[in-house]
Motif scaffolding. Sequence first.
Motif, PDB file in Angstrom:
ATOM      1  N   GLY A 173     -30.785 -99.761 -41.985  1.00  0.00           N
ATOM      2  CA  GLY A 173     -30.477 -98.510 -41.286  1.00  0.00           C
ATOM      3  C   GLY A 173     -31.731 -97.729 -40.927  1.00  0.00           C
ATOM      4  N   PHE A 174     -32.660 -97.622 -41.875  1.00  0.00           N
ATOM      5  CA  PHE A 174     -33.913 -96.910 -41.616  1.00  0.00           C
ATOM      6  C   PHE A 174     -34.761 -97.632 -40.566  1.00  0.00           C
ATOM      7  CE2 PHE A 174     -34.862 -93.869 -45.385  1.00  0.00           C
ATOM      8  CZ  PHE A 174     -33.623 -93.284 -45.201  1.00  0.00           C
ATOM      9  N   ILE A 175     -34.723 -98.973 -40.585  1.00  0.00           N
ATOM     10  CA  ILE A 175     -35.475 -99.729 -39.579  1.00  0.00           C
ATOM     11  C   ILE A 175     -34.925 -99.441 -38.187  1.00  0.00           C
ATOM     12  CG2 ILE A 175     -36.094-102.026 -38.730  1.00  0.00           C
ATOM     13  CD1 ILE A 175     -37.533-101.324 -41.267  1.00  0.00           C
ATOM     14  N   MET A 176     -33.598 -99.357 -38.084  1.00  0.00           N
ATOM     15  CA  MET A 176     -32.977 -99.056 -36.796  1.00  0.00           C
ATOM     16  C   MET A 176     -33.280 -97.627 -36.357  1.00  0.00           C
ATOM     17  SD  MET A 176     -29.305-101.048 -36.893  1.00  0.00           S
ATOM     18  CE  MET A 176     -29.031-100.735 -35.140  1.00  0.00           C
ATOM     19  N   ILE A 177     -33.362 -96.691 -37.309  1.00  0.00           N
ATOM     20  CA  ILE A 177     -33.744 -95.324 -36.972  1.00  0.00           C
ATOM     21  C   ILE A 177     -35.178 -95.303 -36.445  1.00  0.00           C
ATOM     22  CG2 ILE A 177     -34.249 -93.031 -37.915  1.00  0.00           C
ATOM     23  CD1 ILE A 177     -31.912 -93.423 -39.842  1.00  0.00           C
ATOM     24  N   ALA A 178     -36.055 -96.086 -37.084  1.00  0.00           N
ATOM     25  CA  ALA A 178     -37.446 -96.180 -36.622  1.00  0.00           C
ATOM     26  C   ALA A 178     -37.493 -96.745 -35.211  1.00  0.00           C
ATOM     27  CB  ALA A 178     -38.256 -97.074 -37.572  1.00  0.00           C
ATOM     28  N   ALA A 179     -36.678 -97.769 -34.960  1.00  0.00           N
ATOM     29  CA  ALA A 179     -36.629 -98.374 -33.621  1.00  0.00           C
ATOM     30  C   ALA A 179     -36.116 -97.364 -32.600  1.00  0.00           C
ATOM     31  CB  ALA A 179     -35.730 -99.606 -33.642  1.00  0.00           C
ATOM     32  N   PHE A 180     -35.119 -96.572 -33.002  1.00  0.00           N
ATOM     33  CA  PHE A 180     -34.570 -95.553 -32.103  1.00  0.00           C
ATOM     34  C   PHE A 180     -35.607 -94.467 -31.829  1.00  0.00           C
ATOM     35  CE2 PHE A 180     -32.143 -91.610 -31.320  1.00  0.00           C
ATOM     36  CZ  PHE A 180     -31.401 -92.011 -30.215  1.00  0.00           C
ATOM     37  N   MET A 181     -36.340 -94.052 -32.869  1.00  0.00           N
ATOM     38  CA  MET A 181     -37.393 -93.051 -32.694  1.00  0.00           C
ATOM     39  C   MET A 181     -38.452 -93.536 -31.718  1.00  0.00           C
ATOM     40  SD  MET A 181     -36.730 -90.329 -34.467  1.00  0.00           S
ATOM     41  CE  MET A 181     -38.323 -89.625 -34.108  1.00  0.00           C
ATOM     42  N   LEU A 182     -38.812 -94.813 -31.819  1.00  0.00           N
ATOM     43  CA  LEU A 182     -39.809 -95.388 -30.918  1.00  0.00           C
ATOM     44  C   LEU A 182     -39.305 -95.374 -29.482  1.00  0.00           C
ATOM     45  CD1 LEU A 182     -42.505 -96.843 -30.487  1.00  0.00           C
ATOM     46  CD2 LEU A 182     -41.333 -98.996 -31.004  1.00  0.00           C
ATOM     47  N   SER A 183     -38.033 -95.685 -29.287  1.00  0.00           N
ATOM     48  CA  SER A 183     -37.454 -95.717 -27.941  1.00  0.00           C
ATOM     49  C   SER A 183     -37.394 -94.324 -27.324  1.00  0.00           C
ATOM     50  CB  SER A 183     -36.046 -96.320 -27.994  1.00  0.00           C
ATOM     51  OG  SER A 183     -36.077 -97.626 -28.512  1.00  0.00           O
ATOM     52  N   VAL A 184     -36.917 -93.357 -28.104  1.00  0.00           N
ATOM     53  CA  VAL A 184     -36.846 -91.975 -27.621  1.00  0.00           C
ATOM     54  C   VAL A 184     -38.247 -91.452 -27.304  1.00  0.00           C
ATOM     55  CG1 VAL A 184     -36.256 -89.605 -28.258  1.00  0.00           C
ATOM     56  CG2 VAL A 184     -34.697 -91.476 -28.827  1.00  0.00           C
ATOM     57  N   SER A 185     -39.199 -91.777 -28.175  1.00  0.00           N
ATOM     58  CA  SER A 185     -40.580 -91.329 -27.976  1.00  0.00           C
ATOM     59  C   SER A 185     -41.182 -91.928 -26.718  1.00  0.00           C
ATOM     60  CB  SER A 185     -41.435 -91.702 -29.190  1.00  0.00           C
ATOM     61  OG  SER A 185     -40.969 -91.057 -30.350  1.00  0.00           O
ATOM     62  N   SER A 186     -40.826 -93.173 -26.407  1.00  0.00           N
ATOM     63  CA  SER A 186     -41.334 -93.815 -25.193  1.00  0.00           C
ATOM     64  C   SER A 186     -40.848 -93.075 -23.950  1.00  0.00           C
ATOM     65  CB  SER A 186     -40.880 -95.278 -25.137  1.00  0.00           C
ATOM     66  OG  SER A 186     -41.452 -96.021 -26.183  1.00  0.00           O
ATOM     67  N   LEU A 187     -39.584 -92.682 -23.961  1.00  0.00           N
ATOM     68  CA  LEU A 187     -39.033 -91.912 -22.840  1.00  0.00           C
ATOM     69  C   LEU A 187     -39.701 -90.540 -22.748  1.00  0.00           C
ATOM     70  CD1 LEU A 187     -35.231 -92.736 -23.270  1.00  0.00           C
ATOM     71  CD2 LEU A 187     -36.745 -93.591 -21.489  1.00  0.00           C
ATOM     72  N   TYR A 188     -39.904 -89.912 -23.906  1.00  0.00           N
ATOM     73  CA  TYR A 188     -40.533 -88.589 -23.926  1.00  0.00           C
ATOM     74  C   TYR A 188     -41.987 -88.680 -23.476  1.00  0.00           C
ATOM     75  CZ  TYR A 188     -41.727 -83.916 -25.631  1.00  0.00           C
ATOM     76  OH  TYR A 188     -42.137 -82.610 -25.708  1.00  0.00           O
ATOM     77  N   SER A 189     -42.669 -89.765 -23.883  1.00  0.00           N
ATOM     78  CA  SER A 189     -44.056 -89.973 -23.474  1.00  0.00           C
ATOM     79  C   SER A 189     -44.159 -90.103 -21.960  1.00  0.00           C
ATOM     80  CB  SER A 189     -44.617 -91.230 -24.144  1.00  0.00           C
ATOM     81  OG  SER A 189     -45.906 -91.544 -23.662  1.00  0.00           O
ATOM     82  N   LYS A 190     -43.236 -90.838 -21.373  1.00  0.00           N
ATOM     83  CA  LYS A 190     -43.224 -91.000 -19.916  1.00  0.00           C
ATOM     84  C   LYS A 190     -43.024 -89.649 -19.231  1.00  0.00           C
ATOM     85  CE  LYS A 190     -40.773 -93.426 -16.186  1.00  0.00           C
ATOM     86  NZ  LYS A 190     -41.949 -94.077 -15.584  1.00  0.00           N
ATOM     87  N   LYS A 191     -42.137 -88.835 -19.808  1.00  0.00           N
ATOM     88  CA  LYS A 191     -41.819 -87.538 -19.220  1.00  0.00           C
ATOM     89  C   LYS A 191     -43.021 -86.596 -19.237  1.00  0.00           C
ATOM     90  CE  LYS A 191     -38.776 -83.517 -19.896  1.00  0.00           C
ATOM     91  NZ  LYS A 191     -39.867 -82.547 -20.149  1.00  0.00           N
ATOM     92  N   ILE A 192     -43.662 -86.439 -20.402  1.00  0.00           N
ATOM     93  CA  ILE A 192     -44.728 -85.439 -20.507  1.00  0.00           C
ATOM     94  C   ILE A 192     -46.047 -85.911 -19.900  1.00  0.00           C
ATOM     95  CG2 ILE A 192     -43.666 -84.512 -22.582  1.00  0.00           C
ATOM     96  CD1 ILE A 192     -45.991 -85.680 -24.188  1.00  0.00           C
ATOM     97  N   SER A 193     -46.211 -87.220 -19.705  1.00  0.00           N
ATOM     98  CA  SER A 193     -47.473 -87.721 -19.160  1.00  0.00           C
ATOM     99  C   SER A 193     -47.498 -87.730 -17.635  1.00  0.00           C
ATOM    100  CB  SER A 193     -47.752 -89.141 -19.680  1.00  0.00           C
ATOM    101  OG  SER A 193     -46.774 -90.052 -19.213  1.00  0.00           O
TER     102      SER A 193
END
Length: 311
Positions: A173-193
Amino acid sequence: MDKKKLYTNRINIIIIAIICTFLWGSAFPAVKLGYELFDIASSDVGGKLIFAGYRFFLAGIFVLILQLIMKQNIFKLTSKDIKEITILGVGQTTLQYIFFYLGMTYTTGVRGSIMNGTSTFFSIILAHFVYKNDKLYFNKIIGCIVGFLGVIIVNLGGEASVLEGSFSFRGEGFIMIAAFMLSVSSLYSKKISQNKDAYTVTGYQLAIGGLILTIIGYILGGSLTNFTFKSTSLLIYMALLSAVAFALWSQLLKYNKVGIISVFNFLIPVFGTVLSAIILKENIFNIKILIALLLVCAGIYLVYRRKEETN
């Protein structure tokens, strides 16, 4: 853009993506060597977080120093910029890494590697709802499934059966949360950059995220000792690989669709397995590696293939 330029652009994207995933794949054996060289016990979560914190903090500093050498103004930041970059650093580096390592404490490397592969699915599904030009289509869905099969196959015959044991929230479960955090962060990184320099954003977010990881590691009672030439050189290498990979990946995300770029992440466990065999002398060279690589490449091809536009 004419066909020749389009083809050249696609080749460049593929090459850069492969370089990034190769570097991240090399982190698997490097982390194992680091634990050994720095005498970090498998149960020492604090020590692991400090090791990771040093790595990412140094990576961020390396990127920012390079920006200064390239005569980029890294200090021209508004209060909004600082807030956005800090949020990115906490999400992409600090929280993602904490959940990953806590999860790995309660699951096997095999199951963890497979669960971590779900980040590609999260990225592609989220991009479908966030971006109008990054929708799901048949080839993309089939490509993801084929690529994920490659991730599963490369982990078969490891330290435990893929299907062995029950699902643990603190583990898988925690590994999947980490994977989800990475995915959300990738979208956020694209947005702010979009209105900022991607390299500067990468440098600051790595440094901030790494610093927080280090502080948390010390709060948990961890420490990092046994600094020798060999261990320090390894730490510097890991910082450099993170700096290069994250900086290049941020550029890819800035100018390309998240759903197209994310599928290359399936290459990471394949490269990690092959490089572990070479560096750690692990006897894993067999037909499964070839099959896994072929499936991952086929998945990337299916996702990356675009229909030719017609007038």
